[in-house]
Design an enzyme around this catalytic site. Structure first.
Site, mmCIF file in Angstrom:
data_model
loop_
_atom_site.group_PDB
_atom_site.id
_atom_site.type_symbol
_atom_site.label_atom_id
_atom_site.label_comp_id
_atom_site.label_asym_id
_atom_site.label_seq_id
_atom_site.Cartn_x
_atom_site.Cartn_y
_atom_site.Cartn_z
ATOM 1 N N ASP A 17 -38.126 -53.904 -48.227
ATOM 2 C CA ASP A 17 -37.411 -53.903 -49.514
ATOM 3 C C ASP A 17 -36.033 -54.555 -49.391
ATOM 4 O O ASP A 17 -35.429 -54.922 -50.398
ATOM 5 C CB ASP A 17 -37.186 -52.459 -49.991
ATOM 6 C CG ASP A 17 -38.278 -51.970 -50.927
ATOM 7 O OD1 ASP A 17 -38.767 -52.781 -51.731
ATOM 8 O OD2 ASP A 17 -38.617 -50.774 -50.856
ATOM 9 N N LYS A 64 -49.828 -53.559 -55.015
ATOM 10 C CA LYS A 64 -49.302 -53.993 -53.718
ATOM 11 C C LYS A 64 -50.412 -53.989 -52.673
ATOM 12 O O LYS A 64 -50.555 -54.919 -51.892
ATOM 13 C CB LYS A 64 -48.175 -53.051 -53.253
ATOM 14 C CG LYS A 64 -46.870 -53.278 -53.992
ATOM 15 C CD LYS A 64 -45.850 -52.186 -53.688
ATOM 16 C CE LYS A 64 -44.647 -52.361 -54.599
ATOM 17 N NZ LYS A 64 -43.689 -51.258 -54.527
ATOM 18 N N GLN A 94 -41.963 -46.038 -51.977
ATOM 19 C CA GLN A 94 -41.927 -46.344 -53.412
ATOM 20 C C GLN A 94 -40.898 -45.469 -54.117
ATOM 21 O O GLN A 94 -40.883 -44.249 -53.940
ATOM 22 C CB GLN A 94 -43.335 -46.131 -53.997
ATOM 23 C CG GLN A 94 -43.469 -46.473 -55.474
ATOM 24 C CD GLN A 94 -43.318 -47.954 -55.771
ATOM 25 O OE1 GLN A 94 -43.591 -48.816 -54.929
ATOM 26 N NE2 GLN A 94 -42.861 -48.281 -56.966
HETATM 27 N N1 GUN Z 1 -39.977 -49.040 -57.535
HETATM 28 C C1 GUN Z 1 -39.870 -50.024 -58.450
HETATM 29 N N2 GUN Z 1 -39.559 -51.194 -57.853
HETATM 30 C C2 GUN Z 1 -39.464 -50.945 -56.539
HETATM 31 C C3 GUN Z 1 -39.188 -51.763 -55.389
HETATM 32 O O1 GUN Z 1 -38.926 -52.971 -55.474
HETATM 33 N N3 GUN Z 1 -39.211 -51.128 -54.193
HETATM 34 C C4 GUN Z 1 -39.462 -49.806 -54.063
HETATM 35 N N4 GUN Z 1 -39.450 -49.288 -52.850
HETATM 36 N N5 GUN Z 1 -39.735 -49.029 -55.106
HETATM 37 C C5 GUN Z 1 -39.735 -49.595 -56.329
#
Ligand code: GUN
Length: 282
Positions: free
Chosen positions: A119, A52, A96
């Protein structure tokens, strides 16, 4: 059969976003900023967050990662979120997942300012999406949606079958397809005859986390099939769709890996930029 190239689509989207960031920088003398909070040292989370950060920097966003040990107290995390909510240089906040057990996930999600919730997990954004209002849209379903639209720009009246009803994927995917005037069937582990339901779909989105569940004879000829699954098996990573069989009947199919995955991160960057743009408007 069209093999849907998610890597290529994501690279194209990142290029568009990069140009947009450069325009925004000229206009506002500021770039959108994404802050990720990462708790603990789970390897998959570390890898996601690194990717990311790399992608955010590539398109010219300001990118920060705040790391905490597994033992961090919930109130420390909530306090940091409150601080980030007030920080004008932060357009998007992502915590996360998964979180350590002693931290209440829902409390954390609800602490994030909905205007910075990249998100799209905050109940305000969930509600806005289901009401058809402007909102952040969860990154993976948004990525699936953009891939489907590339293959079939007009989804009016198409039958779509979503396999899986999670808050992360199935439910928001359903909302996006409904908005495009699809007739959507949501299926799940208690669905009586999943094969019969899938066979109705002009579009199938598989997001259940069961390796190679959707078989070749579950798919109508010329259906568009999107595979959200990432399942670790003895033969490596496989999706929720039996790729070889389904590739013989589908019009278009996403591979795993290299399908939906790359689009998810590109959509996170898009959400960050969209949050920034909305904040400038308000
Ligand atoms: N962990 C795995 N996929 C995601 C996601 O799309 N967002 C977040 N915040 N954590 C994750």
């Amino acid at each position: 059969m069209i093999l849907i190239d998610g890597k290529k689509a994501a690279a194209e989207l990142r290029q568009e976003l990069k140009e947009e960031v450069s325009e925004l920088k000229k206009k506002y003398n500021q770039v959108p900023g994404l802050t990720v909070i990462l708790i603990g040292d789970l390897t998959p989370s570390q890898i996601y967050v690194r990717n990311k950060e790399k992608s955010a920097i590539e398109v010219g966003l300001k990118s920060d990662v705040i790391r905490y040990p597994d033992s961090v107290e919930e109130k420390t995390v909530l306090g940091k979120i409150e601080e980030l909510n007030k920080d004008n240089s932060v357009s998007g906040i992502l915590v996360q997942l998964p979180l350590p057990k002693h931290i209440d996930k829902q409390k954390v999600i609800e602490a994030i300012d909905p205007a910075k919730d990249v998100d799209g997990f905050h109940p305000m954004n969930v509600g806005n999406l289901s009401s058809g209002y402007e909102s952040s849209i969860p990154c993976t379903p948004l990525g699936c949606y953009l891939l489907i639209k590339k293959i079939e720009p007009n989804l009016n009246g198409k039958k779509a079958v979503v396999v899986g009803r999670s808050n992360l994927n199935g439910k928001p995917m359903t909302q996006l397809l409904l908005k495009e005037n699809c007739t959507v069937t949501i299926t799940h582990s208690k669905t009586k005859d999943l094969k019969a339901e899938c066979l109705e779909g002009d579009i199938i989105v598989a997001a259940v986390g069961i390796p190679e569940l959707v078989k070749g004879d579950w798919v109508k000829k010329d259906a568009i099939v999107i595979d959200v699954g990432i399942n670790k098996t003895e033969k490596g990573i496989v999706g929720d769709v039996a790729f070889d069989e389904v590739s013989k009947v589908a019009k278009a199919l996403t591979p795993v890996p290299g399908g939906v995955g790359p689009m998810t991160i590109a959509c996170l960057l898009k959400n960050t930029i969209d949050c920034f743009k909305r904040s400038q408007k308000n």
